[in-house]
Design an enzyme around this catalytic site. Structure first.
Site, mmCIF file in Angstrom:
data_model
loop_
_atom_site.group_PDB
_atom_site.id
_atom_site.type_symbol
_atom_site.label_atom_id
_atom_site.label_comp_id
_atom_site.label_asym_id
_atom_site.label_seq_id
_atom_site.Cartn_x
_atom_site.Cartn_y
_atom_site.Cartn_z
ATOM 1 N N GLU D 80 0.828 -1.203 0.000
ATOM 2 C CA GLU D 80 0.000 0.000 0.000
ATOM 3 C C GLU D 80 0.861 1.252 0.000
ATOM 4 O O GLU D 80 1.807 1.383 0.764
ATOM 5 C CB GLU D 80 -0.934 0.005 1.218
ATOM 6 C CG GLU D 80 -1.958 -1.117 1.203
ATOM 7 C CD GLU D 80 -2.957 -1.025 0.039
ATOM 8 O OE1 GLU D 80 -3.021 0.047 -0.597
ATOM 9 O OE2 GLU D 80 -3.654 -2.027 -0.226
ATOM 10 N N ARG D 90 -18.375 0.059 4.790
ATOM 11 C CA ARG D 90 -19.466 -0.545 4.026
ATOM 12 C C ARG D 90 -20.181 -1.613 4.847
ATOM 13 O O ARG D 90 -21.363 -1.889 4.664
ATOM 14 C CB ARG D 90 -18.887 -1.177 2.748
ATOM 15 C CG ARG D 90 -19.855 -1.420 1.627
ATOM 16 C CD ARG D 90 -19.171 -2.113 0.458
ATOM 17 N NE ARG D 90 -18.545 -3.355 0.856
ATOM 18 C CZ ARG D 90 -19.182 -4.546 0.942
ATOM 19 N NH1 ARG D 90 -20.448 -4.638 0.635
ATOM 20 N NH2 ARG D 90 -18.535 -5.620 1.332
ATOM 21 N N CYS D 143 -8.480 -1.602 7.888
ATOM 22 C CA CYS D 143 -7.100 -1.697 7.384
ATOM 23 C C CYS D 143 -6.513 -0.308 7.160
ATOM 24 O O CYS D 143 -5.422 0.008 7.624
ATOM 25 C CB CYS D 143 -7.047 -2.510 6.088
ATOM 26 S SG CYS D 143 -7.336 -4.271 6.342
ATOM 27 N N HIS D 166 -1.637 -5.573 1.943
ATOM 28 C CA HIS D 166 -2.873 -6.346 1.812
ATOM 29 C C HIS D 166 -2.561 -7.688 1.153
ATOM 30 O O HIS D 166 -1.697 -7.771 0.280
ATOM 31 C CB HIS D 166 -3.900 -5.589 0.953
ATOM 32 C CG HIS D 166 -4.899 -4.818 1.768
ATOM 33 N ND1 HIS D 166 -5.063 -3.465 1.672
ATOM 34 C CD2 HIS D 166 -5.804 -5.237 2.697
ATOM 35 C CE1 HIS D 166 -6.028 -3.073 2.497
ATOM 36 N NE2 HIS D 166 -6.491 -4.127 3.132
#
Lengths: 214, 214, 214, 214
Positions: D80, D90, D143, D166
């Site tokens: 990342e 979500r 995360c 990830h």
């Protein structure tokens, strides 16, 4: 009457058209809620694009700036959440430059969030039948470069709002790619008009889901 | 004047519309190269759909039959190459049936190839800017069921040609799904008209690539 | 002791390895439920591959034949349902041939279904933690060519069962592609061993869902 | 001997395992280039996760902190690039919280870039056959929350470097999802070990392409 600056890009990456310019030019001169839209075609060149943008902002003093760019391979209009302070080009720009991991603004912050009410836009565009999503990345090419440049330029102008919208290939482009999604230019134009309207009537964004686990 | 039978489906799988019917009904009554198009809406019900199809074929004695169905998630119009003799339903049909690994025609062959000139259609539709591809599978649900039923019904009628075209969600449907590709109904209608025209003027298909490694 | 013929392919399409051969060679000589596995490496050449296959079948008189091939871009092991009677090559084979829309067997049927119990294999492989799916198309390249050739060769031998399994890139291959899924060779070998075991103990396949709407 | 803090997460989103913890716990106690790895399992709870992280950083005073998280649906390990100052969930976290568009640190900057040499890691991990990519977004769930919290915590500690990786589903998880990519835990562990080694021997990152047009 206040101005709206709406930018699209020139073709790049081997394409002969860019749907962002095909779409925004159709809104040139349009009046939306008492504002006039000015459409401009931007170069796909690092540095140059941001100079063009600053010049148009100086000339028009727009209340709203929306830059639109092609995201070949994406299926929906995507409302970009954040611009990051890095150029990392997988392919050369139209001027032959290919910066890798260079900052856009030397002393700028690592990122700027959009100042558009993207959740309200998401809600209204979906309600109008437009395929649309929130996007957490505008990439690291000229689109992100311009988005960052825009947000840096208007960071202290409280009455000027700005952001970036990525759009899919046009059907004509997709016909030349294997299995690529697309949206008709008419659909894009309709979506932009609704999104702009929402910007003009929304002071504070709404809290609806638009996030991603990763 | 010869007839063309063009079928779409009723909505299924929780959708309130089916883009296949939305598209084909716009061509009902159209004249294409001296033929008249008859559009019909088919049930998404195993068995029933094929009965409807055979009835319409008896009535119209069409020179050309194209069945069109929704393929939610696909990005392009897809010209189906082959129908296979199996029903394997992941979800129930609109009548509540969910057959698993059942033959469609008890003594039928394992598969039938389309009798449409799909490569010539691919070429002409692409040239017109329509996102389109050859597909090697029409699935195992009602679409494949009807495609197989069609090819079985017309297997001995040398003057009757038939095949199946899958189409993406409409933009309005895609707006209700996460990140789903779509095509405008106008684009579908335009693509169908071109594809039909190609069928009517092509005796022998052309040899251009449309295969897949897997 | 009965024989099992397990084939993989040579590298093709610019790859330096083929995970199908990397996997099946590890099972060469293995005993599974009283059968002995014979692994063979097949040419990625239309025509030649099927000659090799028929020769090995004559020599080994296997009770079970499973051909395994690389499906770069797929994420799971895929149990192929059907082979179709057409070669349509998007890229040349290793011998430079690129047939387009040619039949594999001149008077052969349009397709053959697998004679493996793919639903029971799906169930058992999933239960063992193997990413696996039923696939409705093996493509139109050498994999489908061999799958069709296999099913045609054994069509009248009731005691001989056969089918085809596609597998993803290996991790080492995926490392050289942008964003490609992969499975470790160990996982493939484990999956094949379970699938073979299921074949050997299953007379009649089970009825569980493995279909697709399109 | 210097310490390395390596964190994984507890299961979430209906999964019974989390591959990030399955992988990092295998490196607990490992020595890499004169450093000792300390693996910790983190809660998937906004707020709580960052408290745990700060506590472990206080205790271990690590030279290097790498947080690892599950990205179900991605095909490769992803390094990342940037953490953003927003929580937009979500789905609820494991504590039932579902913040929408809330800042993580009230007066924090909009984003922090990783301080890991992700391009050198990309190069070395690829060379070792690990499927890996640079990612321009870590999402907006726990995360990204932890990644932002990490970079904020160590922003003034020049000798402490940190970042986020990830990883895909494990094969066992992918077996329960339709068509999901995966990587074996062994592959992840191997990739992490290489990535950590690169961090420890790299002062200044290399300039190789890892960007995206959008």
């Amino acid at each position: 009457m206040s101005n709206i600056l709406l930018t699209g890009f020139a073709p790049f990456g081997g394409e002969s058209t860019n749907p962002s310019w095909e779409a925004v030019k159709q809104l040139d001169g349009a009046r939306i809620k008492g504002h006039r839209v000015h459409a401009r075609e931007m170069s796909v060149v690092f540095g140059v694009a941001n100079k063009e943008l600053r010049k148009w902002i100086r000339e028009l003093k727009p209340a709203l700036v929306i830059c639109v760019g092609q995201a070949g391979g994406r299926a929906t209009m995507s409302l970009e959440r954040v611009a990051i302070n890095v150029d990392d080009a997988r392919i050369p720009d139209n001027g032959g430059q290919q910066p890798i991991d260079e900052v856009i603004v030397a002393d700028g912050p690592d990122a700027y969030f959009t100042s558009l009410p993207i959740k309200a836009m998401l809600r209204d565009m979906k309600a109008a039948g437009i395929p649309v999503a929130i996007s957490q990345t505008a990439g690291t090419f000229v689109c992100n470069h311009v988005f960052y440049g825009l947000m840096h330029t208007i960071r202290t102008r409280k009455k000027m709002r700005g952001g970036f919208i990525h759009i899919p290939f046009s059907p004509e482009q997709a016909a030349q790619h294997a299995d690529a999604p697309s949206l008709a230019i008419d659909t894009i134009v309709h979506g932009l008009r609704i999104g702009i309207t929402t910007c003009l009537k929304t002071d504070k964004d709404v809290a609806i889901v638009g996030g991603a686990e990763h």
